[in-house]
Scaffold this active site. Sequence first.
Site, short mmCIF file in Angstrom:
data_model
loop_
_atom_site.label_atom_id
_atom_site.label_comp_id
_atom_site.label_asym_id
_atom_site.label_seq_id
_atom_site.Cartn_x
_atom_site.Cartn_y
_atom_site.Cartn_z
N LYS A 1 11.20 8.68 -3.84
CA LYS A 1 10.81 7.29 -4.00
C LYS A 1 10.11 7.06 -5.35
O LYS A 1 10.45 6.14 -6.08
CB LYS A 1 9.89 6.87 -2.84
CG LYS A 1 10.63 6.87 -1.50
CD LYS A 1 9.72 6.56 -0.34
CE LYS A 1 8.80 7.68 0.06
NZ LYS A 1 9.45 8.90 0.58
N PRO B 1 7.14 17.22 -4.21
CA PRO B 1 5.98 17.66 -3.41
C PRO B 1 5.60 19.10 -3.77
O PRO B 1 6.40 19.82 -4.38
CB PRO B 1 6.49 17.59 -1.97
CG PRO B 1 7.97 17.71 -2.07
CD PRO B 1 8.37 17.16 -3.41
N ASP C 1 -2.90 13.69 -13.61
CA ASP C 1 -3.65 12.92 -12.62
C ASP C 1 -4.11 13.83 -11.49
O ASP C 1 -4.87 13.41 -10.61
CB ASP C 1 -2.76 11.79 -12.05
CG ASP C 1 -3.53 10.88 -11.10
OD1 ASP C 1 -4.62 10.40 -11.51
OD2 ASP C 1 -3.08 10.66 -9.96
N HIS D 1 -6.86 11.82 -9.82
CA HIS D 1 -6.03 11.48 -8.67
C HIS D 1 -6.10 9.97 -8.38
O HIS D 1 -6.40 9.56 -7.25
CB HIS D 1 -6.44 12.30 -7.44
CG HIS D 1 -5.27 12.60 -6.53
ND1 HIS D 1 -5.00 13.84 -6.06
CD2 HIS D 1 -4.31 11.78 -6.03
CE1 HIS D 1 -3.92 13.79 -5.29
NE2 HIS D 1 -3.48 12.55 -5.25
P1 NAI Z 1 9.64 11.74 -1.72
O1 NAI Z 1 9.62 12.61 -0.52
O2 NAI Z 1 10.25 10.38 -1.63
O3 NAI Z 1 10.39 12.51 -2.91
C1 NAI Z 1 10.16 13.85 -3.24
C2 NAI Z 1 11.44 14.37 -3.89
O4 NAI Z 1 11.15 15.69 -4.38
C3 NAI Z 1 12.61 14.49 -2.92
O5 NAI Z 1 13.76 13.88 -3.47
C4 NAI Z 1 12.79 15.99 -2.75
O6 NAI Z 1 14.14 16.37 -2.53
C5 NAI Z 1 12.28 16.49 -4.09
N1 NAI Z 1 11.92 17.90 -4.10
C6 NAI Z 1 11.49 18.67 -3.07
N2 NAI Z 1 11.28 19.93 -3.51
C7 NAI Z 1 11.59 19.94 -4.83
C8 NAI Z 1 11.57 20.95 -5.83
N3 NAI Z 1 11.22 22.21 -5.56
N4 NAI Z 1 11.94 20.61 -7.09
C9 NAI Z 1 12.32 19.34 -7.38
N5 NAI Z 1 12.36 18.34 -6.48
C10 NAI Z 1 11.98 18.65 -5.21
O7 NAI Z 1 8.15 11.68 -2.21
P2 NAI Z 1 7.47 10.57 -3.15
O8 NAI Z 1 6.93 9.46 -2.33
O9 NAI Z 1 8.37 10.26 -4.27
O10 NAI Z 1 6.18 11.39 -3.68
C11 NAI Z 1 6.33 12.50 -4.55
C12 NAI Z 1 5.01 13.21 -4.66
O11 NAI Z 1 4.07 12.39 -5.33
C13 NAI Z 1 4.31 13.52 -3.32
O12 NAI Z 1 4.80 14.71 -2.76
C14 NAI Z 1 2.88 13.64 -3.71
O13 NAI Z 1 2.61 15.00 -4.01
C15 NAI Z 1 2.77 12.83 -5.00
N6 NAI Z 1 1.89 11.67 -4.85
C16 NAI Z 1 0.83 11.54 -5.70
C17 NAI Z 1 -0.03 10.47 -5.61
C18 NAI Z 1 -1.18 10.28 -6.56
O14 NAI Z 1 -2.03 9.41 -6.33
N7 NAI Z 1 -1.26 11.03 -7.66
C19 NAI Z 1 0.17 9.45 -4.56
C20 NAI Z 1 1.35 9.65 -3.76
C21 NAI Z 1 2.17 10.73 -3.90
#
Ligand code: NAI
Length: 334
Positions: free
Chosen positions: A152, A201, A253, A290
């Site tokens: 996302k 993640p 971050d 963060h």
């Molecule tokens: P999401 O689940 O929609 O997307 C994560 C993507 O990473 C998926 O397409 C998945 O296939 C891919 N993925 C999984 N393992 C991988 C790997 N080894 N190498 C490359 N890609 C891989 O998650 P979303 O919502 O996009 O969030 C991503 C990350 O952002 C979260 O896991 C969280 O750690 C971080 N985050 C940070 C925030 C902040 O305030 N700094 C707030 C919200 C999320």
Amino acid sequence: MKKIAFFDTKPYDKVWFDKLNKNYEIEYFDSKLNRKTAMLANGFDAAVAFVNDDIDAGAIDRLTENNVNVLAMRCSGYNNVDIKHALGKLTVLHVPYYSPYAVAEHAMAMLLTLNRRLHKAYNRTRDFNFSLNGLTGTDLHGKTVGVIGTGKIGQVFIGICRGFGMNVIAYDPYPAADTDYKYVSLDELFSSSDFISLHCPLTEQSHHIIDRASIGKMKQGVFIVNTSRGGLIDSEALLGGLNDGVIKGAALDVYEEESDLFFEDYSNEVVLDEVLSLLVSRPNVLITSHQAFLTDEALEKIAEITLKNLDDYFAGKPLDNEVVYHPKDSAAVK
Ligand code: NAI
């Protein structure tokens, strides 16, 4: 009325929870949730926790011994919960989607700030120093950005980069279908990118995805942006890459040892984390604590979905946002 023990509370958390809560008595605790503090939840029906709480096996046992059988994470990541240990004991809920825009926009804000040295310019002009020396950036237009993780947030970030006329390449073990950008191997992403942004993640596979070896494959002068999880980057290797000039700038971050530091004010104390101190002192490193999620829209959505998750749990309805450990999945790491 069911009672919620709400851990690691900050003033901005309360705003939306207080506004939207109708069904619960919420007690806000400043303490982070961990094996020592879990007993605070005694007498409550649910616990609510956040990204730097430490919900390990001990914390889970304390919660369930105190008859707290549901944990609602008010965040998307759950790498800080031992979901394997929770299986069959503690229902774990999370907020998979709140505002990918908040995080993706913050990633671009950091990239722009670092590249155009806005953090330096801001301090200079406040001191009536109007010199431009050392503030030269690079056009983003036509440059290659490598996006690791195209879920996302990654997809929103890609859209923003496209708006800047950047060439996008991406790596994801589960590529999206019908994209207008190219998926490449990690090695190709490392060797071709002028900017690298992390949006995957933290798992066993992605832990230290940026390390000495991967930095060795990168283009001279690459910028790295991490708004995902600190453990994706080996911080000492990052310092090495900054020292030898391979990495021109790092926007962070998140930080792998952030859990006892971020979200708190240590401005009157000596922080003993030497790696963090070295990173903070560098002009080409930009750190936010963060903060990427922190928009009004995201906070509202987080409160709304966390409360709905608990409503569904207590009503015995199907749980859309339950996190369940599957033995075939790799365990998340801290
Ligand atoms: P999401 O689940 O929609 O997307 C994560 C993507 O990473 C998926 O397409 C998945 O296939 C891919 N993925 C999984 N393992 C991988 C790997 N080894 N190498 C490359 N890609 C891989 O998650 P979303 O919502 O996009 O969030 C991503 C990350 O952002 C979260 O896991 C969280 O750690 C971080 N985050 C940070 C925030 C902040 O305030 N700094 C707030 C919200 C999320």
